[in-house]
Design an enzyme around this catalytic site. Sequence first.
Site, short mmCIF file in Angstrom:
data_model
loop_
_atom_site.label_atom_id
_atom_site.label_comp_id
_atom_site.label_asym_id
_atom_site.label_seq_id
_atom_site.Cartn_x
_atom_site.Cartn_y
_atom_site.Cartn_z
N ASP A 73 82.54 37.88 -33.84
CA ASP A 73 83.29 39.19 -33.53
C ASP A 73 83.05 39.12 -32.19
O ASP A 73 81.99 38.94 -31.57
CB ASP A 73 82.62 40.27 -34.29
CG ASP A 73 83.70 41.45 -34.19
OD1 ASP A 73 84.68 41.36 -34.08
OD2 ASP A 73 82.88 42.62 -34.25
N TYR A 157 92.67 39.98 -23.64
CA TYR A 157 92.23 40.66 -22.42
C TYR A 157 92.19 39.73 -21.16
O TYR A 157 91.90 40.44 -19.91
CB TYR A 157 91.04 41.85 -22.36
CG TYR A 157 91.39 42.73 -23.65
CD1 TYR A 157 92.04 44.09 -23.23
CD2 TYR A 157 90.72 42.59 -24.75
CE1 TYR A 157 92.31 45.04 -24.41
CE2 TYR A 157 91.05 43.52 -25.90
CZ TYR A 157 91.62 45.06 -25.68
OH TYR A 157 92.00 45.76 -26.62
P1 ITT Z 1 89.60 37.28 -36.37
O1 ITT Z 1 88.80 38.52 -36.71
O2 ITT Z 1 90.43 36.69 -37.24
O3 ITT Z 1 88.64 36.39 -35.68
P2 ITT Z 1 90.57 38.98 -34.17
O4 ITT Z 1 91.47 38.66 -32.80
O5 ITT Z 1 90.63 40.21 -34.89
O6 ITT Z 1 90.37 37.54 -35.10
P3 ITT Z 1 87.98 40.13 -33.49
O7 ITT Z 1 87.94 41.12 -34.26
O8 ITT Z 1 86.80 39.38 -33.12
O9 ITT Z 1 89.22 39.04 -33.42
O10 ITT Z 1 88.62 40.81 -32.21
C1 ITT Z 1 88.43 40.25 -30.71
C2 ITT Z 1 89.45 41.02 -29.84
O11 ITT Z 1 88.82 41.24 -28.50
C3 ITT Z 1 90.65 39.90 -29.60
O12 ITT Z 1 91.66 40.36 -30.47
C4 ITT Z 1 90.91 40.24 -28.03
O13 ITT Z 1 91.71 41.24 -27.88
C5 ITT Z 1 89.34 40.24 -27.57
N1 ITT Z 1 89.06 39.28 -27.01
C6 ITT Z 1 87.97 38.64 -27.59
N2 ITT Z 1 87.54 37.53 -27.01
C7 ITT Z 1 88.42 37.37 -25.97
C8 ITT Z 1 88.61 36.49 -25.02
O14 ITT Z 1 87.91 35.32 -24.91
N3 ITT Z 1 89.70 36.70 -24.21
C9 ITT Z 1 90.29 37.90 -24.30
N4 ITT Z 1 90.29 38.87 -25.12
C10 ITT Z 1 89.28 38.50 -26.07
#
Ligand code: ITT
Length: 205
Positions: A73, A157
Site C-alpha cells: 500500500d 502522481y
Molecule cells: P493495488 O491496490 O492493486 O496495488 P492501487 O493503485 O490501488 O493498486 P494503492 O492502493 O497502493 O494501489 O494506491 C496507491 C496510489 O498512490 C496509486 O494509485 C498512485 O496514485 C499513488 N502512488 C503510489 N506509488 C506511486 C508512485 O510510485 N508514483 C506515483 N504515484 C504513486
Amino acid sequence: MIEKSRLLIATTNPGKQREYRALLRDVPAEIVFPDELGIMLEVEEDGATFRENAVKKARALMRASGLISLADDSGLEVDALGGEPGVRSARYAGPGADDPKRRAFLLGKLLGVPAPRRARFVCVIAIAAPDGAVEYAEGECRGEITFGERGTNGFGYDPIFQLEGRAVTMAEIPPGEKNELSHRARAARAAVPILRDLYSGRGKT
Ligand code: ITT
C-alpha cells in the site's frame, strides 16, 4: 504443502507491476500477478494505515492463491494538506477518476500554497506466507509538489512530484533511476532479504 517456486505480487496497478518485475528480479522465485492466475479479488482498502491495507491485500491474495504473496500500500503525503491524500491516494478525486484527474485535483487543493510544498511518497510492503506469518518492509522518498506536470515516465502522481534537492520530477527520470531511489525501491530493497530467506527455506514457513 506450501508452493515455494512462485511469488504472487498482489497488485493490479500496471505501474506497480512493471516496477516490481524489475525490483524483485533477484528473488529466486517466478513472479506472477493476480490476472495471470485468473484471480479477480476486490479488496476494500479501508484501513487507517498503509500497513493495515498492505497486510489485508497480501493475506487475501495469499488465501486465494495458496502462494506467498506480496502487496504494497503506497501513496503520497503532502504536508500542507495534513498528510493527504495518504492512504486515500488511489481514490482521491472520487471513484472513477484516473491518474490525470487525481493529479489535477491535488494541484487544485494546493492553489495558493507557496513553494516548497513538501511531500513524501510512502510504500509499505506486506509479505504473507501460507502458514500465517507476515513480514513488512517500508520505504519513503521525499520531495515537493510542483505547480504543473513535468515528464511522462512512471505513473500516478510522478509528474507533479519533484525530488528533494533536484530539479526533476519522478516522471522525468528514467525508470531505472526511479527503481534506485523511489519509496517502492527502498521498500523492495528491504523486502529482498526476507524473500530470499523464505524461498531458501530459512524463513518462518
Ligand atoms: P493495488 O491496490 O492493486 O496495488 P492501487 O493503485 O490501488 O493498486 P494503492 O492502493 O497502493 O494501489 O494506491 C496507491 C496510489 O498512490 C496509486 O494509485 C498512485 O496514485 C499513488 N502512488 C503510489 N506509488 C506511486 C508512485 O510510485 N508514483 C506515483 N504515484 C504513486
